[in-house]
Design an enzyme around this catalytic site. Structure first.
Site, PDB file in Angstrom:
ATOM      1  CG  ASP A 131      -2.161   0.884   0.960  1.00 28.93           C
ATOM      2  OD1 ASP A 131      -2.098   1.761   0.064  1.00 28.93           O
ATOM      3  OD2 ASP A 131      -3.184   0.727   1.650  1.00 28.93           O
TER       4      ASP A 131
HETATM    5  C1  BGC Z   1      -5.057   3.125  -0.174  1.00 27.75           C
HETATM    6  C2  BGC Z   1      -4.968   2.111  -1.286  1.00 27.75           C
HETATM    7  C3  BGC Z   1      -4.752   2.816  -2.591  1.00 27.75           C
HETATM    8  C4  BGC Z   1      -3.533   3.697  -2.477  1.00 27.75           C
HETATM    9  C5  BGC Z   1      -3.215   4.442  -3.745  1.00 27.75           C
HETATM   10  C6  BGC Z   1      -3.920   4.114  -0.203  1.00 27.75           C
HETATM   11  O1  BGC Z   1      -4.189   5.139   0.700  1.00 27.75           O
HETATM   12  O2  BGC Z   1      -5.090   2.450   1.057  1.00 27.75           O
HETATM   13  O3  BGC Z   1      -6.138   1.349  -1.330  1.00 27.75           O
HETATM   14  O4  BGC Z   1      -4.612   1.889  -3.620  1.00 27.75           O
HETATM   15  O5  BGC Z   1      -3.740   4.646  -1.461  1.00 27.75           O
HETATM   16  O6  BGC Z   1      -4.075   5.460  -3.989  1.00 27.75           O
END
Ligand code: BGC
Length: 753
Positions: free
Chosen positions: A278
């Site tokens: 993540d």
């Molecule tokens: C989220 C993810 C997401 C990523 C990119 C993170 O804050 O938890 O689900 O894919 O950001 O935007």
């Protein structure tokens, strides 16, 4: 292998052709490149197995080329054509760009002119694998046309509490429903030359302290509740990537958790894709890499550490850091090679080399939201809509003996107008539709169109003073009041109240608009009131007694208003069933602080497998609306249950009849009870079917239960096992409306890992 390859490529070509047919820009020219002999010939023959191709490519790469493959490119996050990030291709090796984007309800982030589909919880609420696959396929096709070949979707964390701000992105509270939905959506996305991403691995069930909380959960609960959707994504859907979560799991951070990333994913489940973090979820270089993380995504904003939009903004998988870890022998060359191999193997397997994307200004600006895609969004939104109450058949407003001419329809609420609907259509955070064109069809617009077609007229009030709602409802024949809850990534819901949110791109705030009073005044003024809850999860309904009808379209996406109006006027039926229990109120779901949101950085999952309806069953609590519940515009009857066991498990058959006077669909659900020796929750969903029937028509429904349906995870034996004894098979229309029962006996046995 060869057959599989052909299928994938054929699907990819079909997607490409369709899109080109609409005049859109897509990646092209890949096939010519693929066939060309030359320096890449050893890994560019699509008839070779992906793993052989990956081996050949990695063997040909020098160290810099390998390190490049593991290093997220600049500019990061959103600044590269509105995507979430990228790894630039290496043309000398015929490696295409790897371009990543959010998320589950369509190509989001700062993308423009893409279709926002119904949210994850809505997708699950359809209980319709075929539709979910089509929806996934459409999302994948739009991604590809935009120059994106990794969709950071679907999210599949279990709704452990109704308060999790991100439940709207996920597939509800039940591991079986979540697994079926995940498999279909992933298959759909990967029908294109696009890699799907199962996220957030694992046990990422709250936004409070999401970057630091340690989820402490016993192995059996993990295996039975929190992991099955990921397991099915890997084993059945062959997902190409998995995203490790922000939180810790039983000690280590998820992204440096070898028990999860290597023990479970690779050793037990045979995952052959890559693990991506993540954004900003990485805390170390060698420990993360050695634990099983392959690619770091970070939010290093414009070179300013700490200015990351999400996460810490720090970076751990830069080329220099990886090189230093190698030189200290903290990271082995073999593991580094594996990291690269995992990434390119997925790229080979999903056809990314044959169909390279071409990110750029043209695809960024192109409109990929075709009428056909919007039709799928509209169909899915109606199919997800759950009808919770329908007194005296208030709905549908037209059809049958109801021509509906000349009525005054009051449409009430901020969430009904174009500004309000635009905020709540896809929830807040990284999966939020960018809000840039195409704009959302609001309930007001959708209903006005239908009303005109039926000779009705519409008046609109914003409703938050309460008085305007009351006056409008009193003067109307039918009042439709729309409210929303503003669920968003980054924060949990403080309670089960209705708070509208306002989002600009990924940033959301809540708006001080009073909605409960608006609903109370409306339903008090007019018994022919329809309450529409444009929400991401359960909300309390103190006004329920007086409401005429209640609909939950969840976050319906760009066609929200049209789909809602279709359902209201009977052009579509409310096809959805609840993927999550609706509690009476907050008091009914008490969590000790140590369990949620946790104390001293630890959330102890002391309720173990008693999540969602499993908890209500065990505690004999009566929820407001049970899991699996949803009314239809017609009625169904179930009979003739038969259960036959065989070597493959059990075949359950029963007859479903449409006993009403309209065509309609139903979702009969199959739950299994276990002997007490198993120590399982009172009953668990193990099968379902979606059937569409004409009035008077009946169908023999067949649901196959595999051995896993009767097994539990034995921590002692480190296996799935079936205890000997008598198991019950219950068929019903919800977790609390079980109409048929049968029993079977088994001698028990070991199912495996
Ligand atoms: C989220 C993810 C997401 C990523 C990119 C993170 O804050 O938890 O689900 O894919 O950001 O935007």
């Amino acid at each position: 292998m060869r057959t599989l390859r052909v299928t994938v490529v054929a699907a990819a070509l079909a997607a490409t052709t369709t899109l080109l047919g609409t005049g859109l820009t897509t990646g092209s020219g890949g096939a010519a490149q693929a066939a060309a002999p030359g320096p890449c010939a050893a890994w560019m023959d699509p008839s070779d197995a992906p793993s052989e191709r990956a081996d050949a490519l990695v063997a040909a790469m020098d160290q810099d080329q390998k390190l490049h493959m593991l290093t997220f490119g600049d500019p990061p996050y959103f600044t590269y054509y509105g995507t979430a990030g990228h790894v630039l291709g290496q043309p000398e090796l015929c490696i295409p760009d790897l371009v990543l984007s959010d998320a589950g309800s369509g190509v989001a982030g700062l993308q423009i002119s893409t279709t926002t589909f119904p949210s994850g919880v809505a997708q699950a609420a359809t209980w319709d694998p075929d539709l979910q696959r089509r929806l996934g396929r459409t999302i994948g096709a739009e991604a590809y046309s935009k120059g994106i070949n990794v969709m950071l979707a679907p999210g599949m964390n279990i709704a452990r509490t109704p308060f999790n701000g991100r439940n709207f992105e996920y597939f509800g509270e039940d591991p079986f429903l979540a697994s079926r939905t995940a498999v279909s959506v992933i298959r759909g996305i990967q029908d294109n030359p696009v890699i799907a991403d199962a996220k957030h691995f694992a046990v990422n069930n709250q936004e409070t302290d999401r970057m630091t909380v340690d989820a402490r959960v016993d192995e059996r609960t993990m295996r039975e509740i929190y992991l099955p959707a990921f397991e099915a994504s890997v084993k059945e859907a062959k997902v190409g990537s998995v995203m490790c979560a922000y939180n810790k799991v039983n000690g280590p951070y998820a992204c440096e958790n070898s028990a999860l990333l290597t023990g479970l994913l690779r050793d037990d489940w045979g995952f052959d894709g890559f693990v991506v973090s993540d954004f900003g979820a990485v805390h170390s270089t060698a420990p993360s890499a050695m634990a099983g993380l392959d690619l770091e995504m970070h939010a290093f904003a414009f070179g300013i550490p700490g200015a990351g939009i999400v996460g810490s903004g720090a970076r751990f998988f830069g080329a220099d850091q990886l090189r230093a870890a190698l030189s200290r022998d903290d990271l082995t060359q073999a593991r580094l090679d594996d990291m690269v191999r995992n990434i390119v193997r997925s790229m080979f397997r999903l056809g990314l080399f044959e169909h390279p994307v071409q990110p750029g200004l043209l695809p960024f600006l192109s409109d990929v939201s075709t009428p056909a895609h919007r039709a799928t969004a509209r169909e899915a939104a109606a199919a997800a809509t759950v009808l919770l109450k329908n007194r005296d058949r208030l709905l549908p407003l037209a059809g049958g003996k109801r021509p509906g001419a000349g009525r005054t329809i009051a449409v009430i609420g901020f969430a009904a107008n174009p500004v309000g609907a635009g905020q709540s259509t896809s929830g807040g955070g990284s999966s939020h539709g960018s809000g840039l064109p195409p704009t959302v069809v609001s309930p007001l617009e959708g209903i006005t169109r239908q009303a005109l077609a039926h000779g009705d007229r519409v008046v609109y009030v914003e409703g938050s003073s309460g008085l305007d709602a009351r006056l409008a409802a009193t003067a109307a024949d039918v009042a439709i009041v729309v409210a929303t809850d503003g669920s968003t990534e980054g924060t949990d819901r403080p309670d089960l109240g209705l708070r509208p949110g306002a989002c600009v791109a990924v940033f959301c705030a809540s708006l001080p608009i009073e909605q409960e009073r608006m609903i109370r005044e409306t339903v008090a003024a007019n018994p022919r009131s329809v309450v529409v809850l444009d929400v991401g999860g359960p909300v309390r309904m103190p006004w329920l007694q007086r409401a005429g009808a209640v609909l939950v379209p969840w976050y319906g996406g760009v066609e929200h208003g049209n789909a809602l109006a279709d359902v209201l006027y009977g052009d579509s039926e409310p096809g959805g069933r609840l993927p999550q229990t609706f509690p009476v109120d907050e008091e009914q779901v008490p969590f000790a602080r140590s369990a949620y949101p946790g104390t001293k950085g630890v959330a102890t999952y002391s309720e173990r497998q008693l999540v969602g309806y499993r908890w209500y069953d065990a505690k004999r609590e009566r929820p407001l609306f049970p899991f699996g519940y949803g009314l239809s515009y017609t009625t169904f009857d179930y009979r003739d249950l038969r259960v036959r066991t065989d070597a493959r498990g059990a075949l359950v058959t029963f007859r479903v009849r449409n006993t009403g006077s309209r065509e309609g669909s139903d979702v009969p659900q199959v739950y299994v009870t276990s002997p007490t020796s198993v120590g399982a929750p009172p009953k668990q969903l193990k099968g379902f079917a979606k059937v569409t029937l004409q009035p008077g028509e009946s169908e023999l429904v067949r649901v196959r239960l595999d051995p896993r349906a009767f097994s539990h995870w034995s921590t002692g034996r480190d296996r799935w096992v079936i205890d000997p004894g008598r198991y019950g098979v219950l068929v019903g229309s919800s977790a609390r409306d079980l109409r048929l029962r049968a029993q079977l006996s088994t001698a028990g046995g070991v199912v495996g890992r």
